[in-house]
Design a protein around this motif. Structure first.
Motif, short mmCIF file in Angstrom:
data_model
loop_
_atom_site.label_atom_id
_atom_site.label_comp_id
_atom_site.label_asym_id
_atom_site.label_seq_id
_atom_site.Cartn_x
_atom_site.Cartn_y
_atom_site.Cartn_z
N ASP A 413 0.78 -1.00 0.12
CA ASP A 413 -0.50 0.02 -0.23
C ASP A 413 1.10 1.22 0.15
OD1 ASP A 413 -1.88 -1.51 -0.01
OD2 ASP A 413 -2.18 -1.85 2.67
N PHE A 414 -0.17 2.78 -0.09
CA PHE A 414 0.65 3.86 0.09
C PHE A 414 0.74 4.54 1.09
CE2 PHE A 414 1.83 8.23 -1.14
CZ PHE A 414 3.16 7.98 -2.06
N ASP A 415 1.59 5.14 1.77
CA ASP A 415 1.33 5.88 2.72
C ASP A 415 1.63 7.59 2.74
OD1 ASP A 415 0.37 6.84 4.97
OD2 ASP A 415 1.93 5.52 6.53
N TYR A 416 0.15 7.83 2.59
CA TYR A 416 0.73 9.26 1.75
C TYR A 416 0.95 10.65 2.95
CZ TYR A 416 -0.12 13.12 -1.09
OH TYR A 416 0.39 13.87 -1.85
N PHE A 417 0.45 10.30 4.14
CA PHE A 417 1.15 11.08 5.67
C PHE A 417 2.21 10.65 6.57
CE2 PHE A 417 -2.65 12.29 4.25
CZ PHE A 417 -3.11 13.37 3.62
N GLY A 418 3.15 9.89 5.58
CA GLY A 418 4.19 8.47 6.54
C GLY A 418 4.74 8.22 5.74
N HIS A 419 6.33 7.10 6.96
CA HIS A 419 6.68 6.44 5.53
C HIS A 419 6.60 5.30 5.24
CE1 HIS A 419 11.05 5.74 4.29
NE2 HIS A 419 11.18 4.03 5.56
N ASN A 420 6.61 5.02 4.02
CA ASN A 420 6.47 3.66 3.19
C ASN A 420 8.18 2.53 2.96
OD1 ASN A 420 3.87 3.87 1.18
ND2 ASN A 420 4.76 5.95 1.05
N ASP A 421 7.95 1.99 3.93
CA ASP A 421 8.62 0.57 4.07
C ASP A 421 9.73 0.39 2.71
OD1 ASP A 421 8.75 1.28 7.42
OD2 ASP A 421 7.47 -0.60 7.27
N TRP A 422 9.05 0.61 1.89
CA TRP A 422 9.60 -0.12 0.44
C TRP A 422 10.60 0.97 -0.10
CZ3 TRP A 422 7.55 2.84 -3.13
CH2 TRP A 422 6.06 3.45 -2.66
N VAL A 423 10.14 2.48 0.82
CA VAL A 423 11.34 4.07 0.09
C VAL A 423 12.71 3.73 1.27
CG1 VAL A 423 11.54 6.05 -0.17
CG2 VAL A 423 9.71 4.86 -0.48
N LEU A 424 13.46 3.62 0.68
CA LEU A 424 14.82 3.35 1.26
C LEU A 424 15.43 4.32 1.86
CD1 LEU A 424 16.56 0.51 -1.01
CD2 LEU A 424 15.58 0.20 1.51
N LEU A 425 15.90 4.66 2.76
CA LEU A 425 16.67 6.00 3.43
C LEU A 425 18.28 6.14 3.62
CD1 LEU A 425 14.25 5.25 7.03
CD2 LEU A 425 14.10 6.71 4.59
N HIS A 426 18.54 6.90 3.34
CA HIS A 426 20.31 7.42 3.12
C HIS A 426 20.40 8.47 3.74
CE1 HIS A 426 20.76 3.84 0.30
NE2 HIS A 426 19.51 4.24 -0.52
N ASP A 427 21.35 8.60 4.20
CA ASP A 427 22.08 10.29 4.58
C ASP A 427 22.64 11.19 3.44
OD1 ASP A 427 20.97 9.64 6.98
OD2 ASP A 427 22.81 8.83 7.51
N ILE A 428 21.97 12.02 3.20
CA ILE A 428 22.58 12.47 1.80
C ILE A 428 23.75 13.65 2.07
CG2 ILE A 428 21.54 14.49 0.17
CD1 ILE A 428 20.18 11.55 0.08
N LYS A 429 24.76 14.01 2.03
CA LYS A 429 25.54 14.63 2.53
C LYS A 429 26.70 14.85 1.62
CE LYS A 429 26.11 12.09 7.14
NZ LYS A 429 27.33 11.04 7.45
#
Length: 429
Positions: A413-429
């Motif tokens: 499913d898509f969560d419009y107001f929260g984080h979607n776990d299938w979107v990976l997280l990275h620190d942008i530096k």
């Protein structure tokens, strides 16, 4: 402050703003037809990427959109003339809101901003004079309004500028990295590039942008700095209109200047008959409607701070948050389709059914990727799994994986107001 806002003022500023707004609506609507925007977005495409939950608006597609935009242009003309003003403004607001919600391919903050301004204008008596309504209907005639009315519009502008300034407070803006990318993309003239690539110029441009967004509304309101602020506004917005090609927004932003004046020095706006209808205004209704309205406008841009991850990379909470001209985003994507019964797989040929603009958006936008995968699933005649290989580069950094390749995008499913776990997280530096 309450007494000052409640004072009666001449309504010439609001009336002139109505005229300018109507002209800009005509320019936006007719221009979209004449310049090929309608054709590119609604005719050449097989479908559009609507805001999630507004799939029913897919009926707004194809050659009928030429007529749709023509009708919006006619409403702009009626607004300019002040003829059946309330109806024309309300009708345009609904039609334009649908245009905004039906397509994200040409997402632009000023499309959303125009909706909000039009919503406010529906309730303001901007047809009190210098209008066909005032000539035809005596009850409409009005030469005075409370000062707080134009300040509803100015407050909305202030919200936009404030959040635009806050959004710029990130490393790539503060050190001139994105300014260099942006400025190098607007010209091929070497003498300009030589200036644009100077560190001092990039930093000046970056910090001037922040200061302009933070200070321009207070500087326009304060009479001692108003003239200087008007000059700065014209310089800033005309430069953006020429270089960034962002439609009517620079001219819309300049139009708000007329709201700052209690009287406008144009004879055609002056009325010999003074009619004060301030006492007829239902201030309770305005309070009940606009207090929640502005609370939403203040809270909505904050939501990405409460969503896991960096919005610069994940895009979650990016829209409706006045995050304008902040980053360059590039992506690469492959979509793997697996037959659940046989285990056979192939890579989907999205280029065969998407426009170049849609392909670009698909390559780096999680919500678009999810929508497209749902579309593939719904059109499939057999049960399938969909796996996405997608990497994204922010401001020309190395590419990082955006989507978890192990997740079946047909099943999430898509969560419009929260984080979607299938979107990976990275620190942008």
């Amino acid at each position: 402050m309450k007494k000052w806002l409640s004072e009666s003022i001449d309504n010439s500023g609001l009336v002139l703003f109505r005229v300018l707004l109507g002209v800009l609506i005509m320019a936006e609507s007719f221009g979209a037809i004449l310049l090929g925007w309608v054709e590119a977005v609604f005719v050449q495409s097989k479908f559009t990427f609507n805001f999630i939950g507004f799939d029913f608006l897919q009926v707004l597609h194809g050659e009928k959109m030429y007529l749709y935009f023509f009708v919006m242009g006619i409403f702009g003309l009626l607004i300019t003339l002040g003829l059946f003003y309330k109806f024309a403004m309300t009708a345009f607001t609904f039609l334009w809101s649908a245009v905004y919600l039906i397509q994200k391919e040409s997402y632009n903050n000023h499309y959303y901003f125009l909706i909000l301004i039009c919503v406010i204008m529906i309730f303001l008596p901007a047809n009190g004079k210098f209008s066909m309504d005032a000539k035809l209907f005596s009850k409409v005639k009005q030469t005075k309004i409370p000062r707080w009315m134009p300040y509803l519009l100015l407050f909305q502008v202030a919200i936009l500028y404030f959040y635009a300034a806050i959004a710029k407070l990130y490393p790539d803006w503060l050190d001139g990295t994105f300014s260099k990318i942006l400025l190098n993309g607007i010209t091929q003239r070497q003498f300009l590039l030589d200036i644009f690539n100077q560190k001092w110029f990039l930093l000046t441009y970056a910090y001037a942008g922040i200061l302009f967004d933070l200070l321009i509304v207070p500087a326009l309101i304060w009479k001692k700095t108003r003239k200087l602020a008007i000059i700065a506004s014209f310089g800033f917005h005309l430069f953006n209109a020429y270089s960034l090609k962002i439609g009517i927004f620079p001219f819309l932003a300049l139009s708000f200047i007329v709201l700052l004046y209690d009287t406008i020095p144009f004879k055609f706006l002056n009325s010999k008959e003074e009619i004060n209808a301030v006492t007829d205004i239902n201030t309770k209704f305005f309070t009940l409607f606009f207090v929640p309205f502005f609370i939403v406008q203040i809270v909505l841009p904050l939501r990405h701070h409460f969503i896991k991850g960096d919005v610069l990379f994940t895009e979650e909470g990016h829209r409706l948050a006045w995050r304008m001209m902040l980053r360059e985003r590039k992506g690469a994507i492959n979509i793997k389709i697996v037959d659940k019964k046989t285990g056979m797989f192939h890579y989907h040929n999205y280029a065969s059914e998407l426009t170049q603009k849609q392909i670009k958006l698909l390559s780096h936008s999680p919500d678009i990727i999810w929508q497209y995968c749902q579309r593939i699933k719904n059109e499939s005649k057999k049960p399938i799994s969909i796996f996405v290989e997608c990497s994204v580069s922010i401001n020309r950094r190395p590419y990082l994986k955006l989507i978890d390749e192990k997740v079946d995008m047909a099943a999430v499913d898509f969560d419009y107001f929260g984080h979607n776990d299938w979107v990976l997280l990275h620190d942008i530096k």
